[in-house]
Scaffold this active site. Structure first.
Site, short mmCIF file in Angstrom:
data_model
loop_
_atom_site.label_atom_id
_atom_site.label_comp_id
_atom_site.label_asym_id
_atom_site.label_seq_id
_atom_site.Cartn_x
_atom_site.Cartn_y
_atom_site.Cartn_z
CD1 TRP A 1 44.06 40.75 35.44
CD2 TRP A 1 43.38 39.07 36.75
NE1 TRP A 1 43.66 39.71 34.62
CE2 TRP A 1 43.24 38.67 35.40
CE3 TRP A 1 43.02 38.17 37.75
CZ2 TRP A 1 42.75 37.43 35.02
CZ3 TRP A 1 42.53 36.93 37.39
CH2 TRP A 1 42.41 36.56 36.03
CG ASP A 2 47.51 42.24 33.77
OD1 ASP A 2 46.36 42.66 34.04
OD2 ASP A 2 47.82 41.82 32.64
CD1 TRP A 3 44.04 44.65 34.38
CD2 TRP A 3 43.03 44.85 36.37
NE1 TRP A 3 43.01 43.75 34.41
CE2 TRP A 3 42.38 43.85 35.62
CE3 TRP A 3 42.57 45.13 37.65
CZ2 TRP A 3 41.29 43.13 36.12
CZ3 TRP A 3 41.50 44.41 38.15
CH2 TRP A 3 40.87 43.43 37.38
CG ASN B 1 39.18 37.04 29.88
OD1 ASN B 1 39.06 37.77 28.90
ND2 ASN B 1 40.34 36.91 30.52
CD GLU B 2 42.81 36.86 27.63
OE1 GLU B 2 42.90 37.89 26.93
OE2 GLU B 2 43.64 36.57 28.52
CD GLU C 1 40.75 41.23 27.09
OE1 GLU C 1 42.00 41.28 27.18
OE2 GLU C 1 40.05 40.52 27.82
#
Length: 823
Positions: A134-136, A400-401, A498
């Site tokens: 993921w981006d983290w 989510n999204e 968020e």
């Protein structure tokens, strides 16, 4: 250390593990005589993810979903001495196979952005979505047995599951209880007996006769509470007590069979209010708990580790206590991770943390073929039955999204396929997940996605043309390029679930997984750890708007100073944004407002890397988390400027009105004595409101304060009741700190002493110091405050250790930094 999967580049070095197939094998004896039992089951509480299970070389079942329980009938295969094999297929190769087999049309996205160094087609496997990167977070597509495995043998009948819901009857204003139990009756004759439900503290005891026919049977009981006893309700943190009651349910069935279940039961109602607002188009979007509107303050929860067996009870307790210690009342369990273990929800119940629970679908379109849908239905039904008795869970959200991803066409899908994707979306989240939620749980709301326009999305056929409409539902908001000190860039939305900014974790956290050559902002390691495109540059460009960048010639000092500045920037940005949302709760401006929720992205970290988190991997508080204690405080003054005028709003989350006075101080950067002070008359702070308390043109405010200019002075302000401080002291910068005039290098010292289990830090400063940061390296614990503006000569703080430590250990590790130290 070097073997730690998180050490340096080991996420790449160990990639081969997830690309291989693995077999777990074991020989075991059954410690009882099998011949005496009619049915024997092998149960996997959870298995990660794709496997074939063989007992004594017989294939007894297959698995392909990490989020459900698997029960295999082994009655005719099991022996006294057994061999078991669980043959795992690489999740990466399985996902690729499933994608290739889906030949009718693509189901994007195929792969994550290259900066994430992840794996492809995660949307084709019912597994923790962020385990493919993921981006983290890193790509660690784990495989193995991640929860308990057991064998159960029984005669006559067996309890498969037990779940319950407290129900409030509006018409009679009474509480009742619905209990549902599922039995497997293996006896050829009906099994009958009694069920006794006891809730001693509520003086409730009821008995029921039951007769269970052979086969799978569901027993539903309706328990009427004793009307003469007052039931105390469960409240979110900061709004009341989290009262729970012990309940036992005893099934006394024939042939001396007794099955007893104990549980804690909590009573609370939840409503999601979507109704017209005077002076605004659209609908409200807020929660009422026990009939009271509650502003949701909190953050977003991601998995606490890529390897769930490393997540201890102590870590879960530490993270959840850090939530309430920062005045939060809500966590959103984000849809790209896992449905958390029971213990997580029990902690939320006990601490009063409301949970916004996503189903595990995130940032992707998903297939809807028969096998996938069947697996999802089993998963959803299992999770609802497991979790619905927790009062902390206040809403189910489908994904989510994904509404936004489809309607804003994130994946550039061909327009001719759009109707197919819309049909798939409705099929998955509405016709399947929503239908199961409505059938299994009538006690809390369901929305299809986050962000969504809620009722308006439903009216538009479940997918809104603009899912980010500020007049409906919730929004997610990110903007790394505009100036975060400018509150006008933020959406005056109904609910913001968020938002956030990145920072680097402290050096003591990074040091554990890096080596000397990694300790610079542009090292190969620093670039590798950043999974968000241009993330490292974005942090510095945002910081540079208001601060001078560190200039030290020593590379290690430069790295530490840069880490510090990213944390300052993140904390200040999220503070400005959150205070904007909190002061927007009671007003409509140009048709927008009535904001009733602020959940920043994100609470915790999955590894040691730059991210949006306020808690580092392992639980150390970043500056943002200390700021959150203030900006989420129940009583808060918020200051901001608009067109040359300085305003202060008072925000109250209290349930009753209170008389307060606002004190506004103006300090010069060059003096530890305030230049001037203004105290307002007493006024009433209305419960649950945000109201304007003070407004004055900046020029007029400064004119009364001698030679102050926006560059040479700073404003601080607080609310008090009868001269007792009842809010934190807040502050407002009148100019960028890189333009501050008179700011001197502060010499700050600390004297440390011990009081019982707590340590006292008595600070002294030679000058006004912004963003004073106390650090004790790797010693676990937190300060009573940190990252603060020091405008007085002395200040006393407490350090709460999370484990054994000593005064001398703290003195050795202690370092203090303030803004001028990095120039």
């Amino acid at each position: 250390m070097y073997l730690d999967p998180y050490y340096r580049f080991n996420d790449l070095n160990y990639r081969w593990i997830s690309l291989d197939n693995w077999t777990y094998s074991k020989e075991f004896q059954i410690p009882f005589d099998i011949s005496k039992w009619q049915k024997v089951h092998l149960i996997f509480e959870s298995i990660d993810t794709v496997s074939e299970v063989l007992l004594n070389n017989v294939l007894i079942g297959k698995t392909n979903n990490m989020f459900r329980r698997y029960t295999f009938d082994i009655t005719h295969v099991v022996k006294a001495l057994n061999s078991i094999e669980v043959r795992f297929q690489s999740p990466v190769s399985y996902a690729a196979q499933q994608s290739r087999a889906h030949t009718l049309y693509q189901v994007p996205p195929n792969c994550p952005p290259s900066v994430q160094e992840g794996e492809c087609h995660v949307n084709f496997i019912r597994k923790e979505q962020c385990s493919f990167s993921w981006d983290w977070g890193p790509a660690f597509p784990t495989l193995g047995i991640w929860e308990d495995v057991r064998i159960e043998a029984y005669n006559s009948c067996h309890l498969n599951y037990f779940t319950f819901s407290p129900i409030y009857d509006n018409s009679t204003q009474d509480w009742n209880l619905e209990i549902e139990s599922s039995f497997d009756v293996v006896s050829s004759k009906p099994v009958s007996g009694q069920v006794i439900v006891e809730i001693p503290k509520l003086q409730t005891q009821q008995s029921y006769s039951v007769e269970l026919q052979p086969g799978e049977r569901i027993v539903k009981l309706f328990v009427k509470m004793n009307k003469t006893v007052t039931i105390e309700t469960w409240w979110p943190h900061g709004h009341g007590n989290q009262t729970g009651y012990n309940m036992t349910v005893l099934f006394k069935l024939n042939k001396d069979l007794e099955i007893k279940k104990s549980a804690k039961i909590y009573f609370r109602t939840v409503e999601l209010i979507q109704e017209p607002i005077k002076g605004s188009p659209g609908l409200s979007f807020y929660f009422k708990i026990n009939g009271v509107p509650i502003f949701l303050k909190g953050s977003n929860w991601i998995p606490a580790d890529s390897f769930q067996d490393r997540v201890t009870s102590d870590l879960l307790s530490l993270l959840s206590h850090s939530v309430v210690d920062a005045n939060m009342n809500t966590l959103r369990v984000w849809g790209g991770g896992i449905y958390e273990r029971d213990e997580f929800y029990e902690l939320c119940d006990e601490l009063g943390i409301m949970v916004w629970q996503d189903f595990m679908f995130a940032c992707a379109l998903y297939p809807t073929n028969r096998g996938f849908m069947s697996s999802v239905r089993t998963e959803v039904a299992y999770q609802i039955r497991r979790l619905k008795s927790h009062p902390s869970i206040i809403i189910w959200s489908g994904n989510n999204e994904n509404e936004a991803a489809l309607m804003m066409n994130w994946y550039n899908v061909d327009i001719e396929y759009m109707s197919t994707y819309v049909t798939d979306y409705v099929k998955l989240y509405v016709k399947n997940i929503r239908e199961i939620v409505l059938a299994e749980d009538k006690t809390r709301p369901f929305i299809t996605s986050s962000p969504t326009n809620g009722a308006e999305s439903v009216a538009e056929g479940w997918l809104a043309k603009n899912p980010y409409d500020k007049h409906y539902g919730d929004v997610h908001f990110y903007d790394y390029f505009s100036d975060c000190w400018d509150w006008s860039i933020f959406p005056k939305a109904r609910f913001v679930s968020e938002y956030g900014y990145q920072s680097w974790p402290s050096f003591s956290t990074l040091e554990k997984v890096s080596s000397k050559e990694d300790w610079s902002y542009n090292s190969r390691f620093a670039v590798h750890r950043q999974h968000h495109v241009s993330g490292n540059d974005e942090m510095l460009s945002q910081a540079q708007l208001h601060f001078k960048l560190p200039q030290h010639t020593d590379p290690l000092r430069l790295f530490k100073d840069t880490i510090y500045l990213t944390q300052v920037m993140q904390a200040q940005c999220v503070k400005t944004e959150t205070e904007f949302y909190r002061r927007s709760r009671s007003e409509i401006v140009l048709g927008e407002g009535h904001t009733m929720g602020a959940l920043y992205w994100q609470l915790n970290d999955i590894w040691q890397a730059p991210s949006w988190a306020s808690l580092e991997y392992g639980g150390k508080w970043k500056m943002l988390h200390y700021f959150a204690r203030h900006f989420f405080a129940p009583l808060l003054p918020v200051g901001f400027e608009n067109e040359g005028v300085f305003f202060v709003y008072g925000v109250s989350d209290l349930h009753s009105d209170c008389n307060v006075t606002l004190t506004v101080n103006v300090h010069s950067w060059s003096s530890l004595e305030p230049v001037c002070r203004h105290r307002t008359q007493h006024f009433v702070m209305t419960a649950g409101e945000a109201v304007l308390l003070y407004q004055k043109p900046v020029s007029e405010l400064l004119q009364r304060c001698g030679h102050c200019t926006p560059q040479s002075c700073v404003v601080s302000f607080y609310l008090s009741t009868d001269d007792k401080l009842s809010s934190s002291t807040n502050y407002h910068f009148l100019s960028s700190l890189k333009e501050a005039v008179g700011l001197q290098k502060a010499h700050i010292t600390a004297t440390i002493s011990q009081q019982n289990d707590t340590f006292v830090f008595d600070l002294k400063t030679s000058a006004v110091a912004p963003f004073v940061w106390l650090d004790v390296g790797s010693i676990p614990g937190r300060f009573s405050d940190n990252g603060f503006l020091m405008t007085e000569k002395t200040r006393t703080l407490l350090f709460y250790p999370w484990g054994p430590t000593s005064k001398s250990e703290l003195e050795t590790s202690f370092q203090v930094t303030s803004l001028t130290d990095i120039y």
